[in-house]
Scaffold this motif. Structure first.
Motif, PDB file in Angstrom:
ATOM      1  N   LYS A   5       0.537  -1.140   0.022  1.00 52.65           N
ATOM      2  CA  LYS A   5      -0.032   0.033   0.068  1.00 52.65           C
ATOM      3  C   LYS A   5       0.830   1.368   0.151  1.00 52.65           C
ATOM      4  O   LYS A   5       0.556   2.202  -0.619  1.00 52.65           O
ATOM      5  CB  LYS A   5      -0.808   0.142   1.287  1.00 52.65           C
ATOM      6  N   ARG A   8       2.719   1.730  -3.160  1.00 56.42           N
ATOM      7  CA  ARG A   8       1.614   2.490  -4.236  1.00 56.42           C
ATOM      8  C   ARG A   8       1.587   4.035  -4.028  1.00 56.42           C
ATOM      9  O   ARG A   8       1.584   4.664  -4.849  1.00 56.42           O
ATOM     10  CB  ARG A   8       0.420   1.745  -4.140  1.00 56.42           C
ATOM     11  N   GLU A  45      -8.703  -4.071 -10.250  1.00 59.26           N
ATOM     12  CA  GLU A  45      -8.446  -3.635  -9.111  1.00 59.26           C
ATOM     13  C   GLU A  45      -6.644  -3.682  -8.629  1.00 59.26           C
ATOM     14  O   GLU A  45      -6.354  -3.063  -7.694  1.00 59.26           O
ATOM     15  CB  GLU A  45      -9.109  -4.527  -7.829  1.00 59.26           C
ATOM     16  N   GLN A  46      -5.821  -4.565  -9.436  1.00 62.48           N
ATOM     17  CA  GLN A  46      -4.596  -4.382  -9.116  1.00 62.48           C
ATOM     18  C   GLN A  46      -3.858  -4.294 -10.415  1.00 62.48           C
ATOM     19  O   GLN A  46      -4.460  -4.863 -11.358  1.00 62.48           O
ATOM     20  CB  GLN A  46      -4.112  -5.539  -8.123  1.00 62.48           C
ATOM     21  N   ASN A  47      -2.533  -3.866 -10.494  1.00 65.24           N
ATOM     22  CA  ASN A  47      -1.868  -3.717 -11.703  1.00 65.24           C
ATOM     23  C   ASN A  47      -2.276  -2.893 -12.661  1.00 65.24           C
ATOM     24  O   ASN A  47      -1.288  -2.230 -13.219  1.00 65.24           O
ATOM     25  CB  ASN A  47      -1.826  -5.401 -12.581  1.00 65.24           C
ATOM     26  N   GLU A  50      -0.842   0.667 -11.628  1.00 65.30           N
ATOM     27  CA  GLU A  50       0.759   0.485 -11.832  1.00 65.30           C
ATOM     28  C   GLU A  50       1.196   0.388 -13.130  1.00 65.30           C
ATOM     29  O   GLU A  50       2.157   1.204 -13.753  1.00 65.30           O
ATOM     30  CB  GLU A  50       1.215  -0.609 -11.021  1.00 65.30           C
ATOM     31  N   VAL A  90      -9.424   2.630  -6.610  1.00 66.08           N
ATOM     32  CA  VAL A  90      -7.924   3.111  -6.545  1.00 66.08           C
ATOM     33  C   VAL A  90      -8.135   4.487  -6.823  1.00 66.08           C
ATOM     34  O   VAL A  90      -8.282   5.065  -7.906  1.00 66.08           O
ATOM     35  CB  VAL A  90      -7.241   2.133  -7.516  1.00 66.08           C
ATOM     36  N   ARG A  96      -5.955   2.275  -2.087  1.00 67.43           N
ATOM     37  CA  ARG A  96      -7.160   1.637  -2.342  1.00 67.43           C
ATOM     38  C   ARG A  96      -8.329   1.858  -1.350  1.00 67.43           C
ATOM     39  O   ARG A  96      -7.933   1.882  -0.063  1.00 67.43           O
ATOM     40  CB  ARG A  96      -7.216   0.088  -2.441  1.00 67.43           C
ATOM     41  N   PRO A 252       4.711  -7.013 -11.418  1.00 73.17           N
ATOM     42  CA  PRO A 252       4.061  -7.490 -10.050  1.00 73.17           C
ATOM     43  C   PRO A 252       4.855  -8.582  -9.490  1.00 73.17           C
ATOM     44  O   PRO A 252       5.642  -9.180 -10.186  1.00 73.17           O
ATOM     45  CB  PRO A 252       2.693  -8.210 -10.606  1.00 73.17           C
TER      46      PRO A 252
END
Ligand code: GCU
Length: 689
Positions: A5, A8, A45-47, A50, A90, A96, A252
């Motif tokens: 977290k 990010r 929700e992820q990646n 990023e 996000v 998040r 990741p």
């Protein structure tokens, strides 16, 4: 989690500061709201944040989530304003947040969304009749509330894993190909009839599955795993940005470079061709030669028994673990061979003294298995030796006469089968030649070197025991041992390699009676497929005093899980007769193997073992052979021997030895040469002299 977290958060803040400090405009910000379910959790929700950040963009991502939510339910929720969602977001800073009990109108008003996406639940995703009128009603509601949005997407979801235990899989006949094709049809129709941009995650995942990483994109058969999630996010990025994700530097955690490369290519190809699988290389049949593309793997624990207890000393190894591993290799790979016959009829065919220019004495012995089924041993011992000598025992590829120019060696007779396949070197059919030329393989058997070092040489032809092709086990020794009514080995019964290894033991049975050779000082050796054979012979028969595997490669000394060079799948396809039927299931499925090849090597302990590779023989994965020897060393350590642990792999031309385990990397191609033999002789001198 916490550190992720923060990372990010800092990445987000840094990006903002950087752009402000540079006096530039705020980075491209795109606001995306997905109306979905757990499949959108996987995808956005992820990646995604990023990946975009690495490309200098800021994505604010909302996901309206209800587990398994269908279009029908979304439409009702949109119309009724039910506070039924978990609203997950996000932010611009990468942080998040989750807001439960949220209504769709709330989320729609929360940001000035640029992009809004819709999707069907996976059980219905391939059923076009389930989409309407709900999709129409949902889109109408959303459009009425979000005037800001300029882009509407359809999130194409993916088919389940082939072996998924999902209760909805029967909708598609439990067939991944059927599910994929259905999703393609339905998603194309949905996108085209509503002028939605397609986000082809289903195709991206299918593209990934077509690579040598195979059907390994989900964690439970339907939800995506780490690489699956990355693939889906990369696909979203391609569509949202219109850019190519290949080369994006965000990584990741826990993915290998190879997986990232395959995932990026899978996503980029899907963006190009959203409704069909693309071949971009990295196919399951393609051979990988790049270290960087080796999948992440974990070797099975050699020193832990099936009951979970640890092996801490040699007693436990000998009493329990060794037997467990042996039984696994026997049942799942090589197949069970018959027990040693109580006696086999042997016949001295010929003997002579002072052959090979006075260097050797020669004996040729026939071992009968059954009527018209026999193998012929060629035995050379140093001329005039007064005592039984230590010897190297190995199978030859093309007949006893092929290993030397010695005219006295009987031409191997049972080669008619092999001949059909035309694999003899130096064979000229036009001249009516029907077998390998005498001495065709002499360079592989430097007799002078071996005999003058005081060793005997014992060999027989592989085809005498079992011809080396897929003949349904009709022409070799298998048939001799079939039970009444049996025509084929059972799934756990011997393939060709186990039969050859069995033949090596029968040769040793004979040597126990032969006055010229000391059967307690026999090194078993083999090159390539016959090196795999030597390892299994050494594991199966503790009478072999020393074991040598030359360029044995895949299913020999090389670790299978590295998947570099020849693989279990390729070997099973090319040589279906080598291993037992149980082994077929491990093609492309190395992770499921209950062992890896280091454990085969360990079965030789504490006897001395020599593994050798050749630098240009990448097909056999020299590094994988070395690593297996290093891993296997742990068992020699139980016996107080040093082993190769911590030893660096030698350069081409170099050798390393740690007492009872040795390894060398010859310079050059797949072969066995005088260089190799010289090392084997030097090593054997420590134990057999
Ligand atoms: C093929 C095969 C290898 C084997 C070799 C050999 O190259 O793919 O697994 O070791 O033949 O026996 O020469």
């Amino acid at each position: 989690m916490q550190t992720m977290k923060f990372r990010r958060f800092f990445a987000g803040v840094l990006l903002l500061l950087f752009t402000l400090a540079a006096g530039a405009q705020a980075p491209d910000t795109l606001r995306i709201l997905s109306i979905g379910n757990s499949f959108s959790v996987d995808a956005v929700e992820q990646n995604l944040y990023e990946i975009a950040a690495d490309a200098g963009a800021v994505y604010i991502i909302g996901n309206m989530y209800i587990g398994g939510c269908s279009l029908e339910r979304h439409a009702y929720n949109a119309e009724s304003g039910a506070a039924a969602y978990s609203y997950r977001k996000v932010g611009a800073d990468g942080v998040r947040t989750v807001r439960d009990h949220t209504a769709l109108p709330y989320a729609l008003a929360d940001e000035k969304w640029d992009v809004i996406s819709f999707q069907q639940s996976s059980p219905l995703s391939g059923n076009p009749y389930s989409y309407e009128p709900w999709l129409t009603r949902l889109i109408a509601c959303v459009k009425a509330r979000v005037p800001s949005a300029s882009r509407y997407l359809f999130h194409q979801t993916w088919a389940y894993a082939k072996d998924a235990l999902n209760p909805n899989f029967p909708n598609y006949g439990c067939d991944q190909a059927v599910m994929y094709a259905s999703i393609m049809e339905a998603s194309r129709w949905a996108a085209e009839s509503h002028a939605l941009e397609i986000v082809p995650c289903g195709t991206a995942i299918q593209n990934y599955r077509a690579t040598w990483y195979r059907d390994n994109a989900t964690r439970d058969g339907y939800h995506l795993n780490l690489v699956g999630r990355y693939t889906a996010a990369a696909t979203w990025y391609c569509v949202l940005s219109g850019k190519d994700v290949r080369g994006n530097a965000y990584r990741p955690e826990h993915l290998t470079e190879g997986q990232v490369k395959a995932a990026q290519a899978a996503a980029a190809a899907a963006a190009e061709s959203p409704y069909e699988v693309t071949d971009f290389g990295m196919r399951t049949n393609d051979v990988n030669y790049e270290e960087a593309l080796i999948p992440a793997y974990r070797l099975p624990e050699m020193l832990r028994c099936a009951d979970g207890t640890k092996v801490q000393g040699k007693a436990r190894w000998e009493e329990k673990r060794r037997a467990e591993l042996y039984a696994l290799f026997e049942r799942e790979m090589f197949g069970r061979a018959p027990a040693a016959p109580p006696s086999l009829h042997t016949e001295l065919l010929e003997s002579a003294t002072g052959v090979l220019g006075g260097l050797a004495d020669r004996r040729q012995v026939r071992i009968h298995f059954a009527k018209n089924r026999y193998m012929d041993l060629l035995i050379y011992t140093p001329a005039g030796a007064e005592k039984p000598v230590p010897a190297f025992l190995g199978i030859n590829f093309y007949g006893n006469h092929s290993i030397t120019d010695d005219e006295g060696v009987l031409m191997t007779e049972q080669d008619a089968l092999q001949r059909r396949y035309g694999v003899y070197p130096g064979l000229d059919r036009n001249k009516g030649e029907s077998r390998a030329a005498r001495g065709a393989q002499a360079s592989r058997w430097p007799l002078e070197l071996i005999l003058s070092a005081g060793y005997g040489v014992v060999t027989f032809y592989r085809g005498d025991v079992d011809p080396d092709f897929d003949d349904g086990f009709r022409n070799g020794v298998h048939g001799v041992y079939y039970r009444e009514g049996q025509h084929y080995p059972k799934p756990d019964e011997w393939g060709a390699i186990a039969a050859w290894a069995w033949g090596l033991s029968r040769a040793l049975d004979y040597l126990e009676k032969d006055p010229s050779v000391d059967a307690s000082r026999v090194a078993v050796l083999g090159h390539s497929r016959l090196g795999k054979t030597a390892l299994w012979a050494g594991a199966s028969d503790a009478r072999f005093a020393l074991v040598i595997s030359n360029d044995s490669g895949c299913c020999g000394a090389a670790l299978s899980r590295r998947g570099i060079g020849e693989t279990v799948e390729i070997i099973n396809r090319s040589f279906p007769h080598w291993f037992c039927a149980n082994f077929k299931k491990y093609g492309g499925n190395e992770d499921k193997m209950p062992f890896d090849q280091h454990e085969l090597l360990a079965l030789v302990a504490p006897r001395p073992l020599y593994i050798a590779s050749a630098s240009a023989d990448q097909w056999a994965d020299p590094k994988g052979e070395f690593l297996a020897a290093v891993e296997a060393s742990k068992v020699w350590q139980l016996y107080g021997y040093r082993g190769l642990k911590g030893v660096k792999m030698p350069e081409a031309g170099g050798a390393v030895s740690a007492g009872r385990i040795a390894y060398h990397l010859r310079e050059g191609k797949h072969d066995i040469t005088a260089f190799d033999w010289q090392h084997y002789i030097d090593f054997a001198d420590n134990f057999l002299k």
